[in-house]
Structure formats: structure tokens, C-alpha cells
Scaffold this active site. Sequence first.
Site: not given
Ligand code: FAD
Ligand code: NAD
Length: 465
Positions: A40, A186-187, A270, A444
Amino acid sequence: MAKDIACKLLVVGAGPGGYVCAIRAGQLGVDTIIVEAEALGGTCLNVGCIPSKALIHVADEFERAMNSADKAAIGVSASKPKIDLAKTVEWKNGIVGRLTGGVGALLKKAKVRVVEGWATFIDGKTIEVETKDGPTTIRAENVVIATGSTPVELPFLKFGGDVISSTEALDLDAPPKNLVVVGAGYIGLELGIAFAKFGSKVAVVEALDRILPGYDAELTRPVTKRLKALGVAVHLGAKAKGPGKDGKSLEIENGDGETETLPADKILVAVGRKPLTEGWGRENLVLDMDGPFIKIDDRCQTSMNGVYAIGDVAGEPMLAHRAMAQGEMVAEIIAGRNRRWDRRAVPAVCFTDPEVVAVGLAPEEAKAEGHEVESALFPFSANGRAMATEAEEGFVRVTARAGDGLILGAHAVGKGVAELSAAFALALEMGATLEDIAGTIHAHPTQSEAFHEASLRTLGHALHI
Ligand code: FAD
Ligand code: NAD
């Protein structure tokens, strides 16, 4: 034993999109089932937003403690601290456990049934779940696809061993001596900066000629400066080619077209995430696609009646708060309410050091959309609170429509500015003008005064600059 159950709403995936949808539907009395194969909370709570922010917080604490040895100027002295990353990960897992447990409790409170297992669509109203007790068939009047996304893999750098995605990077028991990050999005930058603070020697390889391509250059300049100060080597316009022969390096083609070998105990790939649109029987449905995403309308309805899609599987921006807002809206639509997606802006926050916030249009984006714009920024170097907390790097920038001053965008970069995203989003959602922000008393001393001052400055009469 095979089971057959029915409900009004079936949600596939319990990430922030799916679980919010199910909770809201349950609150509205809709008979709801949610299916989740892993945990979850989905990506966000388990291996995304929350664990990454926990790690970033500890990296900040560690860096602060390290620097306190050199803080004689502000009257602080301390001995050198140590980092025990395994302990950090254990603490982080505790936070994740509390949050995911909380989601379970909220679903229960809303009378949502949770089915654990992988869901496969048989048709638009029937799915089969492989549970630990055998197959369960669920028939539903409406279904919501909330399957989320997975990390993009590079064919010449397949995940496994020392080539890791963000998921493994959040679970390391020690900082790698040399970390190469492929992708300066981002990542790559959130985690790359955290590991640099933990003491890893970090190199970032980015294909484009700039970092954080989702944000404009003015906003990302302070992040570039900080990367340099942290000793992070940033290779722009560079391509990762594959692991080096010694198994502890990465070969790249740098921006000048030359081959370079970067030492790498771990390689964090990433380069983006891709919607999870395979493996759950999409071929048994008739869904129109929008590139790699499931195509939706302004009610998150797909091309099939009664089939909705929300969150990462249904388009950009792939952010948790967008998924949640869509989930809440779809639950209300299914409960019979008249809702549609009429949001003016989805805030974006990058938790780098310094943090970056973008809500609405940047000046160049607004011009490209045909607006005549007025824009000004207020630097934190002129903000008392920022000076008193050593947070002078960065600024708040306001972009407004010329003539009536309607705010089109609000952006910031600086320490702790993530929290300003709420004020910015509210301003845009409420249709605020520069005069509205200028006429609002901002407490402030706070960094939020920079929003007030940037608005005053755009009007031509800033007080403190
Ligand atoms: P998900 O969170 O991906 O959830 C999908 C779920 O569906 C999963 O639990 C999966 O197991 C389940 N599922 C898939 N297919 C099936 C199936 N067939 N049967 C049963 N279960 C299934 N976003 C932000 O806004 N702020 C942040 O700071 C941020 N930081 C991030 C940092 C990292 C390292 C990463 C990887 C992502 C980050 N994101 C951030 C992005 C954010 O996590 C996603 O945008 C968000 O989780 C999307 O939500 P979702 O509900 O669409 O899918
Ligand atoms: P991203 O799209 O933010 O960045 C990917 C980067 O990789 C880009 O700068 C791109 O030009 C570069 N890239 C692509 N192919 C490449 C290659 N072959 N060699 C070198 N560079 C390359 O993707 P991410 O950092 O993997 O994060 C995935 C998504 O997760 C984000 O787009 C965002 O939606 C979500 N996320 C959000 C947050 C947040 O909200 N703070 C944090 C983490 C992740």
C-alpha cells in the site's frame, strides 16, 4: 479456491492515485475494492517521495554536523560526526511503515476492501487477481487503472549488481566511495546531492547541455553553484556508454566527443520513469493511447466507458499530488458528482539543495503562449530571515500578465522554499493579481516576504530593494 466477488468500483494499484481514489469513494459510500500487488502507498510511500526525502533530510543533518566543526564564526563548534547509513535506512523504513500502515487504516475506516495480488484485466469490467489463496475474479461497474510507473532501463546498463535504480539507492547500507549518476533530472540530482553530502565522490552524466531540464536556467543556476561547492562533477552533453572493463567504472562519451572512464562503485541510472502499461492485460481492453500513456479526457475517462486512468500511467507530470487530485476527482465522479479537471497549475518542487519550486508559467513560457508579461524577482540576499538563517542563495520570481497583473507563474529557488509552493499554487488557483499579493500582509521575518516583495517589485515599487 477460486473466488468471485463484485463491487461498484475497482481500483488497480494502491499508490497515491489509487489509494486516495479508494478512500474518497469509500467515504462517499461507494462499494470499493482496491488491488495491490506489492505494498500500500505505491512508489511514492515505499520507494519514492517519502524515503527519498527522509534520506535527503539525514544528508542535510549530516552535512550540517560536519560543517559545525567550521562554524566558529557563528559561535558553534563540534567534533566530527559519523554516518551509519544502515541505521538511517532502518529509520527511513520505520517512517515508511508508519505511513503505509496509516493508509491501510484509512482504507479500512472508509470500508474499502483490499485484495493483495497481481491484477489482470479479462475485459473492461472483470479482472482476475492472483492472490496467495488462489485466483479471485472481481466484477465491477467502474474500474480505475492506477498502475503507476517504473524506472527506465538503459539497454547497455541493465539494472542489477552495481547498476542501480532509485529503489536500490534508497536502501544502501553504506555510501559508495564513487557514485556515478546517469541523468541530471529530479532523482539524479536529489539523490546525487544527498550522497555527496554523505561523503561519496559523485559524478553526474547528463545527455542534454543543462541540468534539471524541466526548469528554466535562471532557476537552476544556484543548484549548479551548489553542485560545484559539493565537489560533484557534472558532465553535460555526455553519453553513458557502458560499464568499464574493471567492473568498477563507467565509460562515457563526454561533451567534446571523447571517451572518459569514471570510477564507479555504484551507477545510479535515473533517466526517467515509464508508465506501467504492460503485464496487466491491456491487450484485452480497447484503450486509446497518448504516446506511452493511457489517453484520458478531463474526467480521467479513457476511451472505454466506465474505465478511468489516473496518476503516472495517465500522463505528465508524473507527480504524487497530481495522482492524488485525479484520484479524488474520479471517486467523486463515480459517486455521481459533476467534476472535471479544471486546475490552473500543478506545483512542482525539486528537493535539491537549494530547493526549486515552479508553479504556472515561467516568463519565457508565458511569452511563448502569447502573453505580454511583467516579471521581477526578489533575492533572498535582501530578506532578513534568509540572512539570519544563512539562506541567502536564491530568489522568488513572479510572472504576471501585463495590463491587469494576473499572476501567471510563481517560482523560487532557495533553502526551504518547497513550503512556498502552497502560497504560489493558491495564488494561481484563486486567480490572484499582483495587487492581491501586494495587499496581503506577509509575516515578518519569513522567506515568504520575498513573494510579497517580488510582486511589489513587478508593480514597480519594492520596499526592501
Ligand atoms: P504508483 O505510486 O507507482 O503506484 C502504483 C501501484 O500500482 C504500485 O504499488 C504497484 O505495485 C501497483 N500495481 C501496478 N500494477 C498492478 C497490477 N496489475 N496489480 C496490482 N497492483 C499493481 N512525486 C512527487 O510529487 N514528489 C516527490 O518528491 C517525488 N519523489 C520521488 C522520488 C523517487 C525516488 C521516485 C521514484 C518518484 C518520486 N515521485 C515524486 C513520483 C511519485 O512517486 C509518483 O508520481 C507517484 O507515486 C505516482 O502515483 P501512482 O498512484 O500513479 O502510481
Ligand atoms: P527526469 O525526467 O526528471 O530526469 C531524467 C534526466 O535524464 C533528464 O535530465 C534527461 O535529459 C536525462 N537523460 C535521459 N536519457 C539519458 C541518457 N541516456 N544519458 C544521460 N542522461 C539522460 O527523470 P527521473 O529523475 O528519473 O525522475 C522520474 C520522474 O519521477 C520525474 O520526471 C518526476 O516526475 C518524478 N520525481 C519527482 C520528484 C519530485 O517531485 N521532487 C522527485 C523524483 C522523481
